[in-house]
Design a protein around this motif. Structure first.
Motif, PDB file in Angstrom:
ATOM      1  N   HIS A 104       0.103 -60.948 -81.619  1.00 52.05           N
ATOM      2  CA  HIS A 104       0.380 -59.639 -81.413  1.00 52.05           C
ATOM      3  C   HIS A 104       1.033 -59.549 -79.899  1.00 52.05           C
ATOM      4  CE1 HIS A 104      -0.859 -57.248 -84.835  1.00 52.05           C
ATOM      5  NE2 HIS A 104      -1.911 -58.277 -84.942  1.00 52.05           N
ATOM      6  N   LEU A 105       0.435 -59.858 -78.923  1.00 47.28           N
ATOM      7  CA  LEU A 105       1.135 -59.783 -77.708  1.00 47.28           C
ATOM      8  C   LEU A 105       2.512 -60.508 -77.584  1.00 47.28           C
ATOM      9  CD1 LEU A 105      -2.393 -60.482 -75.811  1.00 47.28           C
ATOM     10  CD2 LEU A 105      -1.059 -58.190 -75.723  1.00 47.28           C
ATOM     11  N   ALA A 106       2.530 -61.743 -78.108  1.00 43.85           N
ATOM     12  CA  ALA A 106       3.809 -62.475 -77.993  1.00 43.85           C
ATOM     13  C   ALA A 106       4.970 -61.645 -78.797  1.00 43.85           C
ATOM     14  CB  ALA A 106       3.683 -63.825 -78.598  1.00 43.85           C
ATOM     15  N   ALA A 107       4.581 -60.935 -79.885  1.00 43.34           N
ATOM     16  CA  ALA A 107       5.665 -60.001 -80.549  1.00 43.34           C
ATOM     17  C   ALA A 107       6.095 -58.977 -79.630  1.00 43.34           C
ATOM     18  CB  ALA A 107       4.933 -59.518 -82.012  1.00 43.34           C
ATOM     19  N   ILE A 108       5.004 -58.390 -78.889  1.00 43.50           N
ATOM     20  CA  ILE A 108       5.416 -57.288 -77.895  1.00 43.50           C
ATOM     21  C   ILE A 108       6.081 -57.692 -76.913  1.00 43.50           C
ATOM     22  CG2 ILE A 108       4.387 -56.057 -76.216  1.00 43.50           C
ATOM     23  CD1 ILE A 108       1.751 -55.551 -77.932  1.00 43.50           C
ATOM     24  N   MET A 109       6.028 -58.972 -76.362  1.00 44.21           N
ATOM     25  CA  MET A 109       6.927 -59.936 -75.513  1.00 44.21           C
ATOM     26  C   MET A 109       8.284 -60.114 -76.048  1.00 44.21           C
ATOM     27  SD  MET A 109       3.868 -62.087 -73.882  1.00 44.21           S
ATOM     28  CE  MET A 109       5.194 -62.867 -72.429  1.00 44.21           C
ATOM     29  N   GLY A 110       8.708 -60.063 -77.261  1.00 37.64           N
ATOM     30  CA  GLY A 110       9.816 -60.455 -78.085  1.00 37.64           C
ATOM     31  C   GLY A 110      10.040 -61.687 -78.110  1.00 37.64           C
ATOM     32  N   LYS A 111       8.680 -62.404 -78.278  1.00 35.91           N
ATOM     33  CA  LYS A 111       8.835 -63.980 -78.502  1.00 35.91           C
ATOM     34  C   LYS A 111       8.798 -64.236 -80.134  1.00 35.91           C
ATOM     35  CE  LYS A 111       8.454 -64.623 -74.213  1.00 35.91           C
ATOM     36  NZ  LYS A 111       9.780 -64.997 -73.496  1.00 35.91           N
ATOM     37  N   ARG A 112       9.163 -65.277 -80.482  1.00 39.07           N
ATOM     38  CA  ARG A 112       9.107 -65.355 -81.889  1.00 39.07           C
ATOM     39  C   ARG A 112       7.563 -65.740 -82.257  1.00 39.07           C
ATOM     40  NH1 ARG A 112      13.242 -64.847 -85.263  1.00 39.07           N
ATOM     41  NH2 ARG A 112      12.715 -66.436 -86.330  1.00 39.07           N
ATOM     42  N   THR A 113       7.226 -65.359 -83.712  1.00 40.37           N
ATOM     43  CA  THR A 113       5.620 -65.854 -83.761  1.00 40.37           C
ATOM     44  C   THR A 113       5.641 -66.354 -85.264  1.00 40.37           C
ATOM     45  OG1 THR A 113       5.568 -63.501 -84.597  1.00 40.37           O
ATOM     46  CG2 THR A 113       4.827 -64.104 -82.368  1.00 40.37           C
ATOM     47  N   ALA A 114       4.639 -67.252 -85.419  1.00 38.26           N
ATOM     48  CA  ALA A 114       4.594 -67.877 -86.865  1.00 38.26           C
ATOM     49  C   ALA A 114       2.675 -67.823 -86.977  1.00 38.26           C
ATOM     50  CB  ALA A 114       5.024 -69.087 -87.126  1.00 38.26           C
ATOM     51  N   TRP A 115       2.364 -67.309 -88.318  1.00 33.72           N
ATOM     52  CA  TRP A 115       1.054 -67.378 -88.735  1.00 33.72           C
ATOM     53  C   TRP A 115       0.875 -68.051 -90.077  1.00 33.72           C
ATOM     54  CZ3 TRP A 115      -3.620 -65.036 -87.015  1.00 33.72           C
ATOM     55  CH2 TRP A 115      -4.731 -65.251 -87.908  1.00 33.72           C
ATOM     56  N   ILE A 116      -0.012 -69.218 -90.077  1.00 29.53           N
ATOM     57  CA  ILE A 116      -0.213 -69.820 -91.197  1.00 29.53           C
ATOM     58  C   ILE A 116      -1.516 -69.867 -91.445  1.00 29.53           C
ATOM     59  CG2 ILE A 116      -0.176 -72.253 -92.110  1.00 29.53           C
ATOM     60  CD1 ILE A 116       1.808 -71.728 -88.978  1.00 29.53           C
ATOM     61  N   ASP A 117      -2.032 -68.888 -92.513  1.00 24.23           N
ATOM     62  CA  ASP A 117      -3.319 -68.843 -92.968  1.00 24.23           C
ATOM     63  C   ASP A 117      -4.042 -70.066 -93.389  1.00 24.23           C
ATOM     64  OD1 ASP A 117      -5.102 -66.404 -92.809  1.00 24.23           O
ATOM     65  OD2 ASP A 117      -5.390 -66.595 -94.829  1.00 24.23           O
ATOM     66  N   SER A 118      -5.432 -69.870 -92.976  1.00 24.01           N
ATOM     67  CA  SER A 118      -6.212 -71.355 -93.196  1.00 24.01           C
ATOM     68  C   SER A 118      -6.220 -71.520 -94.622  1.00 24.01           C
ATOM     69  CB  SER A 118      -7.648 -71.025 -92.818  1.00 24.01           C
ATOM     70  OG  SER A 118      -8.467 -72.084 -93.099  1.00 24.01           O
ATOM     71  N   ILE A 119      -6.327 -73.032 -94.965  1.00 26.88           N
ATOM     72  CA  ILE A 119      -6.410 -73.490 -96.267  1.00 26.88           C
ATOM     73  C   ILE A 119      -7.761 -73.185 -96.871  1.00 26.88           C
ATOM     74  CG2 ILE A 119      -7.433 -75.655 -95.382  1.00 26.88           C
ATOM     75  CD1 ILE A 119      -5.950 -77.001 -97.631  1.00 26.88           C
ATOM     76  N   ALA A 120      -8.920 -72.492 -95.942  1.00 26.22           N
ATOM     77  CA  ALA A 120     -10.010 -72.303 -96.730  1.00 26.22           C
ATOM     78  C   ALA A 120      -9.977 -70.759 -97.343  1.00 26.22           C
ATOM     79  CB  ALA A 120     -11.046 -72.317 -95.299  1.00 26.22           C
ATOM     80  N   ASN A 121      -8.839 -70.031 -96.964  1.00 30.01           N
ATOM     81  CA  ASN A 121      -8.836 -68.971 -97.792  1.00 30.01           C
ATOM     82  C   ASN A 121      -7.898 -68.971 -98.944  1.00 30.01           C
ATOM     83  OD1 ASN A 121     -10.403 -67.638 -95.475  1.00 30.01           O
ATOM     84  ND2 ASN A 121      -8.381 -67.765 -94.325  1.00 30.01           N
ATOM     85  N   ALA A 122      -8.689 -69.518-100.147  1.00 29.75           N
ATOM     86  CA  ALA A 122      -7.937 -69.860-101.440  1.00 29.75           C
ATOM     87  C   ALA A 122      -8.122 -68.427-102.293  1.00 29.75           C
ATOM     88  CB  ALA A 122      -8.559 -70.692-102.117  1.00 29.75           C
ATOM     89  N   GLU A 123      -8.881 -67.674-102.195  1.00 31.03           N
ATOM     90  CA  GLU A 123      -9.095 -66.144-102.931  1.00 31.03           C
ATOM     91  C   GLU A 123      -8.494 -65.241-102.416  1.00 31.03           C
ATOM     92  OE1 GLU A 123     -10.352 -66.746-106.037  1.00 31.03           O
ATOM     93  OE2 GLU A 123     -10.516 -68.852-105.734  1.00 31.03           O
ATOM     94  N   THR A 124      -8.499 -64.999-101.003  1.00 28.46           N
ATOM     95  CA  THR A 124      -7.871 -63.871-100.470  1.00 28.46           C
ATOM     96  C   THR A 124      -7.577 -64.455 -99.015  1.00 28.46           C
ATOM     97  OG1 THR A 124     -10.219 -63.156 -99.282  1.00 28.46           O
ATOM     98  CG2 THR A 124      -9.489 -62.128-101.510  1.00 28.46           C
ATOM     99  N   LEU A 125      -6.504 -63.694 -98.306  1.00 29.72           N
ATOM    100  CA  LEU A 125      -6.287 -63.909 -96.889  1.00 29.72           C
ATOM    101  C   LEU A 125      -7.185 -63.741 -96.172  1.00 29.72           C
ATOM    102  CD1 LEU A 125      -2.719 -62.343 -96.664  1.00 29.72           C
ATOM    103  CD2 LEU A 125      -3.350 -64.770 -96.699  1.00 29.72           C
ATOM    104  N   SER A 126      -7.623 -64.160 -94.815  1.00 33.91           N
ATOM    105  CA  SER A 126      -8.613 -64.042 -93.981  1.00 33.91           C
ATOM    106  C   SER A 126      -8.264 -62.647 -93.484  1.00 33.91           C
ATOM    107  CB  SER A 126      -8.419 -65.018 -92.840  1.00 33.91           C
ATOM    108  OG  SER A 126      -7.205 -65.070 -92.186  1.00 33.91           O
ATOM    109  N   LEU A 127      -8.957 -62.046 -92.752  1.00 36.77           N
ATOM    110  CA  LEU A 127      -8.975 -60.869 -92.196  1.00 36.77           C
ATOM    111  C   LEU A 127      -8.007 -60.816 -91.206  1.00 36.77           C
ATOM    112  CD1 LEU A 127      -9.736 -57.640 -91.722  1.00 36.77           C
ATOM    113  CD2 LEU A 127     -11.664 -58.608 -90.215  1.00 36.77           C
ATOM    114  N   SER A 128      -8.148 -61.965 -90.185  1.00 39.53           N
ATOM    115  CA  SER A 128      -6.990 -62.007 -89.291  1.00 39.53           C
ATOM    116  C   SER A 128      -5.769 -62.312 -89.870  1.00 39.53           C
ATOM    117  CB  SER A 128      -7.260 -63.005 -88.351  1.00 39.53           C
ATOM    118  OG  SER A 128      -8.346 -62.883 -87.540  1.00 39.53           O
TER     119      SER A 128
END
Length: 159
Positions: A104-128
């Protein structure tokens, strides 16, 4: 004029999130890399294994979860300081709370960002992972059944 290689800030909580993040490290070979995690003991594994990175640094932040508000605030302040000090070009995370803050902070700073959700979350995405979606440039899930047109993308095999 000599240009520096891109600077990647790779951040994840200790444990499975960290293992998955480290498996991605060949993707930033040749880059300047700053690793951030919640376990200071991970420093020796990162600095002792420089691979093909142009420069490697490591910072530890306070471990916290959504029920530990004060610790979350300490972690947030630490991440702000790290982002201001290191000025990365891109932030990559596999989760959890510290990665979400950095994203979130990097996005505010105008930086590129990538989120790869954990493999453990097979049924639903993690809250984060759910909270990360609206703020990142690249939002990935490791499970095809969790990919959605307005949600995370699925791009193949798991890490």
């Amino acid at each position: 004029m000599v240009t520096q290689p891109p600077h990647v800030l790779a951040i994840a909580s200790a444990g499975g999130h960290w293992v998955q993040l480290r498996r991605l490290s060949p993707a930033w070979a040749g880059c300047r890399v700053t690793y951030v995690s919640t376990d200071p003991q991970l420093r020796s594994g990162v600095l002792g294994d420089k691979r093909d990175a142009a420069e490697v640094r490591f910072f530890a932040v306070k471990d916290a979860n959504r029920w530990q508000k004060l610790r979350l605030m300490v972690s947030l302040v630490q991440i702000i300081w790290i982002l201001l000090r290191t000025r990365p070009d891109v932030v990559i995370t596999t989760g959890a709370a510290p990665g979400l803050f950095a994203l979130h902070l990097a996005a505010i700073m105008g930086k590129r960002t990538a989120w790869i959700d954990s493999i453990a979350n097979a049924e639903t995405l993690s809250l984060s992972g759910q909270m990360a979606g609206g703020r990142c440039d690249l939002w990935l899930t490791q499970w095809e059944n969790l990919a959605e047109p307005d949600g995370p993308s699925y791009s193949g095999s798991v890490i």
